[in-house]
Design a protein around this motif. Structure first.
Motif, PDB file in Angstrom:
ATOM      1  N   LEU A  30       0.858  -1.176   0.000  1.00 39.02           N
ATOM      2  CA  LEU A  30       0.000   0.000   0.000  1.00 39.02           C
ATOM      3  C   LEU A  30       0.899   1.233   0.000  1.00 39.02           C
ATOM      4  CD1 LEU A  30      -2.623  -1.109   2.678  1.00 39.02           C
ATOM      5  CD2 LEU A  30      -2.910  -1.093   0.195  1.00 39.02           C
ATOM      6  N   MET A  31       0.634   2.182  -0.888  1.00 38.20           N
ATOM      7  CA  MET A  31       1.518   3.332  -1.061  1.00 38.20           C
ATOM      8  C   MET A  31       0.837   4.629  -0.636  1.00 38.20           C
ATOM      9  SD  MET A  31       4.337   2.049  -2.190  1.00 38.20           S
ATOM     10  CE  MET A  31       5.145   3.630  -2.534  1.00 38.20           C
ATOM     11  N   GLU A  32       1.602   5.477   0.045  1.00 38.32           N
ATOM     12  CA  GLU A  32       1.200   6.855   0.304  1.00 38.32           C
ATOM     13  C   GLU A  32       2.381   7.745  -0.047  1.00 38.32           C
ATOM     14  OE1 GLU A  32      -0.642   7.685   4.050  1.00 38.32           O
ATOM     15  OE2 GLU A  32      -1.866   5.860   4.002  1.00 38.32           O
ATOM     16  N   TYR A  33       2.107   9.045  -0.287  1.00 35.75           N
ATOM     17  CA  TYR A  33       3.150   9.916  -0.820  1.00 35.75           C
ATOM     18  C   TYR A  33       3.183  11.250  -0.082  1.00 35.75           C
ATOM     19  CZ  TYR A  33       2.398   6.569  -4.566  1.00 35.75           C
ATOM     20  OH  TYR A  33       2.225   5.406  -5.267  1.00 35.75           O
ATOM     21  N   ALA A  34       4.372  11.816  -0.035  1.00 39.30           N
ATOM     22  CA  ALA A  34       4.569  13.202   0.392  1.00 39.30           C
ATOM     23  C   ALA A  34       5.594  13.784  -0.573  1.00 39.30           C
ATOM     24  CB  ALA A  34       5.075  13.266   1.830  1.00 39.30           C
ATOM     25  N   HIS A  35       5.408  15.053  -0.953  1.00 39.19           N
ATOM     26  CA  HIS A  35       6.275  15.635  -1.972  1.00 39.19           C
ATOM     27  C   HIS A  35       7.235  16.695  -1.438  1.00 39.19           C
ATOM     28  CE1 HIS A  35       4.120  13.233  -4.798  1.00 39.19           C
ATOM     29  NE2 HIS A  35       2.973  13.836  -4.534  1.00 39.19           N
ATOM     30  N   ASN A  36       7.237  16.857  -0.117  1.00 38.98           N
ATOM     31  CA  ASN A  36       8.242  17.697   0.529  1.00 38.98           C
ATOM     32  C   ASN A  36       8.322  17.289   1.995  1.00 38.98           C
ATOM     33  OD1 ASN A  36       6.276  19.322   2.113  1.00 38.98           O
ATOM     34  ND2 ASN A  36       5.699  20.131   0.091  1.00 38.98           N
ATOM     35  N   ALA A  37       9.313  17.830   2.694  1.00 38.93           N
ATOM     36  CA  ALA A  37       9.563  17.418   4.069  1.00 38.93           C
ATOM     37  C   ALA A  37       8.409  17.784   5.000  1.00 38.93           C
ATOM     38  CB  ALA A  37      10.867  18.034   4.573  1.00 38.93           C
ATOM     39  N   ASN A  38       7.783  18.924   4.771  1.00 37.04           N
ATOM     40  CA  ASN A  38       6.679  19.347   5.642  1.00 37.04           C
ATOM     41  C   ASN A  38       5.497  18.383   5.537  1.00 37.04           C
ATOM     42  OD1 ASN A  38       8.073  21.565   6.612  1.00 37.04           O
ATOM     43  ND2 ASN A  38       7.242  22.968   5.073  1.00 37.04           N
ATOM     44  N   GLU A  39       5.155  17.988   4.310  1.00 42.71           N
ATOM     45  CA  GLU A  39       4.082  17.010   4.134  1.00 42.71           C
ATOM     46  C   GLU A  39       4.441  15.714   4.834  1.00 42.71           C
ATOM     47  OE1 GLU A  39       3.004  16.275   0.094  1.00 42.71           O
ATOM     48  OE2 GLU A  39       2.643  18.385  -0.370  1.00 42.71           O
ATOM     49  N   ALA A  40       5.701  15.298   4.682  1.00 38.74           N
ATOM     50  CA  ALA A  40       6.149  14.046   5.302  1.00 38.74           C
ATOM     51  C   ALA A  40       6.019  14.112   6.817  1.00 38.74           C
ATOM     52  CB  ALA A  40       7.590  13.746   4.897  1.00 38.74           C
ATOM     53  N   CYS A  41       6.407  15.245   7.403  1.00 39.72           N
ATOM     54  CA  CYS A  41       6.325  15.388   8.860  1.00 39.72           C
ATOM     55  C   CYS A  41       4.890  15.238   9.346  1.00 39.72           C
ATOM     56  CB  CYS A  41       6.879  16.747   9.295  1.00 39.72           C
ATOM     57  SG  CYS A  41       8.678  16.806   9.342  1.00 39.72           S
ATOM     58  N   GLU A  42       3.951  15.827   8.602  1.00 39.09           N
ATOM     59  CA  GLU A  42       2.542  15.707   8.973  1.00 39.09           C
ATOM     60  C   GLU A  42       2.109  14.243   8.960  1.00 39.09           C
ATOM     61  OE1 GLU A  42      -0.199  18.135   6.853  1.00 39.09           O
ATOM     62  OE2 GLU A  42       1.024  19.946   7.046  1.00 39.09           O
ATOM     63  N   GLN A  43       2.489  13.536   7.907  1.00 40.24           N
ATOM     64  CA  GLN A  43       2.078  12.140   7.797  1.00 40.24           C
ATOM     65  C   GLN A  43       2.792  11.248   8.817  1.00 40.24           C
ATOM     66  OE1 GLN A  43       2.088  12.831   3.233  1.00 40.24           O
ATOM     67  NE2 GLN A  43       1.347  10.750   3.512  1.00 40.24           N
ATOM     68  N   LEU A  44       4.011  11.642   9.187  1.00 40.41           N
ATOM     69  CA  LEU A  44       4.773  10.830  10.139  1.00 40.41           C
ATOM     70  C   LEU A  44       4.308  10.996  11.578  1.00 40.41           C
ATOM     71  CD1 LEU A  44       8.344  11.185   8.630  1.00 40.41           C
ATOM     72  CD2 LEU A  44       6.978   9.087   8.775  1.00 40.41           C
ATOM     73  N   THR A  45       3.384  11.927  11.813  1.00 43.13           N
ATOM     74  CA  THR A  45       2.796  11.989  13.152  1.00 43.13           C
ATOM     75  C   THR A  45       1.991  10.718  13.411  1.00 43.13           C
ATOM     76  OG1 THR A  45       0.827  13.162  12.326  1.00 43.13           O
ATOM     77  CG2 THR A  45       2.668  14.505  13.139  1.00 43.13           C
ATOM     78  N   ARG A  46       1.696  10.002  12.322  1.00 40.28           N
ATOM     79  CA  ARG A  46       1.024   8.697  12.433  1.00 40.28           C
ATOM     80  C   ARG A  46       1.992   7.614  11.946  1.00 40.28           C
ATOM     81  NH1 ARG A  46      -1.938  11.997   9.449  1.00 40.28           N
ATOM     82  NH2 ARG A  46      -1.726  10.705   7.588  1.00 40.28           N
ATOM     83  N   ALA A  47       3.231   7.698  12.436  1.00 39.94           N
ATOM     84  CA  ALA A  47       4.296   6.834  11.909  1.00 39.94           C
ATOM     85  C   ALA A  47       3.984   5.353  12.070  1.00 39.94           C
ATOM     86  CB  ALA A  47       5.627   7.155  12.602  1.00 39.94           C
ATOM     87  N   ASP A  48       3.147   5.013  13.070  1.00 39.55           N
ATOM     88  CA  ASP A  48       2.862   3.598  13.280  1.00 39.55           C
ATOM     89  C   ASP A  48       2.020   3.006  12.152  1.00 39.55           C
ATOM     90  OD1 ASP A  48       0.681   5.157  14.018  1.00 39.55           O
ATOM     91  OD2 ASP A  48       0.010   3.738  15.554  1.00 39.55           O
ATOM     92  N   ARG A  49       1.512   3.864  11.274  1.00 41.43           N
ATOM     93  CA  ARG A  49       0.718   3.341  10.155  1.00 41.43           C
ATOM     94  C   ARG A  49       1.605   2.896   8.999  1.00 41.43           C
ATOM     95  NH1 ARG A  49      -3.452   6.334   8.210  1.00 41.43           N
ATOM     96  NH2 ARG A  49      -3.176   6.043   5.986  1.00 41.43           N
ATOM     97  N   TYR A  50       2.909   3.235   9.051  1.00 43.10           N
ATOM     98  CA  TYR A  50       3.824   2.889   7.962  1.00 43.10           C
ATOM     99  C   TYR A  50       4.809   1.807   8.388  1.00 43.10           C
ATOM    100  CZ  TYR A  50       2.056   7.289   6.100  1.00 43.10           C
ATOM    101  OH  TYR A  50       1.239   8.299   5.659  1.00 43.10           O
TER     102      TYR A  50
END
Length: 236
Positions: A30-50
């Motif tokens: 299953l793939m999810e994407y972020a296109h810059n570091a700020n987007e990645a940080c937001e998504q990594l607040t739910r790091a246990d989902r990856y």
């Protein structure tokens, strides 16, 4: 999430994300994407989902290296870095900051898939080789629990990446014995040691540094020049 493993790809190249993503989804991820570091940080607040992050070094704004430095050691998600050809310094810095592997761009999706599978295998205790400890073990004040993947040094918990944990686990489980560099590379990185390959050295160095913070000058991981590494056994 079911049985499928979820990957986060952080890269400003949307076409590459689509190309790599389609291939990996076809392989069952299953793939999810972020296109810059700020987007990645937001998504990594739910790091246990990856289960793993694919991280590009060169991005507009904050670089992949800066992002990695920011999230380690708080986020222990396995990371494969994508680097431009010839960016040896970036590769070394990435490994020192806690990346688990790296691949040069443009990358072959099949090779990336192989690297992903290798990294995910090495963080699964049930997949480890027989030299990996089955139970908790304590040597010279360092305690390691394969079940919880927790490490304590003189009762201080230290944070290790998945690869760093496995390096320490193999060394401490075989305390007093020398593990050859090629053997440790195969056990931890699941590949043959190549000429000028310093990846395992970088991981060992990071483990050594983190242990040293609570060891009052003791050096528990010895370099056996030209051979490999040894976790000392007994008084040091």
């Amino acid at each position: 999430m079911g049985d499928k493993q979820r990957l986060l790809m952080v890269d400003d190249d949307t076409e590459l994300c689509e190309l790599i993503g389609d291939y990996l989804e076809h392989e069952g991820y299953l793939m999810e994407y972020a296109h810059n570091a700020n987007e990645a940080c937001e998504q990594l607040t739910r790091a246990d989902r990856y289960d793993l992050m694919i991280l590009d070094v060169m991005m507009p704004g904050k670089s992949g290296l800066e992002l990695l430095q920011q999230i380690r050691p708080k986020v222990q998600l396995p990371v494969i870095m994508l680097t431009g050809r010839g960016e040896d310094i970036d590769r070394i810095l990435g490994l020192e900051m806690g990346a688990d592997d790296y691949l040069s761009k443009p990358c072959n999706p099949r090779e990336l898939l192989a690297r992903i599978r290798a990294v995910l295998r090495r963080i699964e205790p049930q997949q480890q080789e027989t030299l990996f400890p089955d139970n908790g073990i304590t040597v010279c004040g360092v305690s390691l629990d394969p079940g919880t993947r927790e490490v304590k040094v003189n009762n201080h918990t230290i944070e290790l990446t998945g690869t760093e944990f496995n390096v320490l686990a193999y060394l401490i489980a075989n305390a007093g014995s020398v593990l050859e560099k090629g053997q440790l590379t195969e056990l931890v990185l699941h590949r043959k040691l190549a000429a000028y390959d310093r990846a395992i050295d970088v991981h060992v160095s990071r483990v050594r540094q983190k242990l040293a913070e609570h060891l009052s000058g003791k050096e528990l991981i010895k370099t056996v020049r030209g051979v490999g590494y040894q976790f000392v056994k007994g008084d040091v």
